[in-house]
Design a protein around this motif. Sequence first.
Motif, PDB file in Angstrom:
ATOM      1  N   GLU A  78       0.836  -1.211   0.000  1.00 44.55           N
ATOM      2  CA  GLU A  78       0.000   0.000   0.000  1.00 44.55           C
ATOM      3  C   GLU A  78       0.866   1.254   0.000  1.00 44.55           C
ATOM      4  O   GLU A  78       0.589   2.207  -0.718  1.00 44.55           O
ATOM      5  CB  GLU A  78      -0.908  -0.016   1.235  1.00 44.55           C
ATOM      6  N   LYS A  79       1.931   1.233   0.781  1.00 46.66           N
ATOM      7  CA  LYS A  79       2.841   2.378   0.846  1.00 46.66           C
ATOM      8  C   LYS A  79       3.529   2.596  -0.503  1.00 46.66           C
ATOM      9  O   LYS A  79       3.658   3.722  -0.974  1.00 46.66           O
ATOM     10  CB  LYS A  79       3.896   2.130   1.928  1.00 46.66           C
ATOM     11  N   LYS A  80       3.935   1.508  -1.131  1.00 48.04           N
ATOM     12  CA  LYS A  80       4.596   1.605  -2.440  1.00 48.04           C
ATOM     13  C   LYS A  80       3.624   2.140  -3.487  1.00 48.04           C
ATOM     14  O   LYS A  80       3.977   2.974  -4.313  1.00 48.04           O
ATOM     15  CB  LYS A  80       5.123   0.230  -2.850  1.00 48.04           C
ATOM     16  N   LYS A  81       2.384   1.669  -3.430  1.00 48.80           N
ATOM     17  CA  LYS A  81       1.360   2.115  -4.376  1.00 48.80           C
ATOM     18  C   LYS A  81       1.095   3.602  -4.194  1.00 48.80           C
ATOM     19  O   LYS A  81       0.966   4.340  -5.165  1.00 48.80           O
ATOM     20  CB  LYS A  81       0.084   1.312  -4.137  1.00 48.80           C
ATOM     21  N   ALA A  82       1.028   4.059  -2.945  1.00 49.59           N
ATOM     22  CA  ALA A  82       0.776   5.472  -2.666  1.00 49.59           C
ATOM     23  C   ALA A  82       1.946   6.339  -3.112  1.00 49.59           C
ATOM     24  O   ALA A  82       1.760   7.422  -3.645  1.00 49.59           O
ATOM     25  CB  ALA A  82       0.509   5.675  -1.183  1.00 49.59           C
ATOM     26  N   SER A  83       3.167   5.858  -2.901  1.00 52.93           N
ATOM     27  CA  SER A  83       4.330   6.661  -3.272  1.00 52.93           C
ATOM     28  C   SER A  83       4.517   6.733  -4.788  1.00 52.93           C
ATOM     29  O   SER A  83       5.069   7.697  -5.294  1.00 52.93           O
ATOM     30  CB  SER A  83       5.598   6.121  -2.614  1.00 52.93           C
TER      31      SER A  83
END
Length: 129
Positions: A78-83
């Motif tokens: 999720e963090k990678k997708k958001a970044s």
Amino acid sequence: EPKQKAAFGSVGRRIPYRILHVLNQDGESLGNMHRADALRLMDQHGLKLVLLRENVEPPVYRLMTGQQIHEEQLKRAEKKKASSKAGTYTKELSFSSAIAKNDLETKTKQIAHWIEKKYHVKVTIRQAK
């Protein structure tokens, strides 16, 4: 974090370091221990060893359940997708000052939709003849 690992998960018994800093499943430090002691602890509690930080001396490993590993993988994804969406997009809309009321409402809805998606919106109004 420097040099992220491609995958986050159990290292199994493939531990290249002799001395490890081990954290329990609650994140509390168990101190530095030999690789064999860490593996023994892993087997006794039915947990898995996960590498957290490799670029420190000694490397930090954590004992985790399969559920904890899965949740951490979801958080990282999720963090990678958001970044990856961090780049700013600009949308531009141009229309005449003599625009019909219905067309204006449609374009206003489109602008609102873009703003919800966090786009930068540039509106140009051309003067009618």
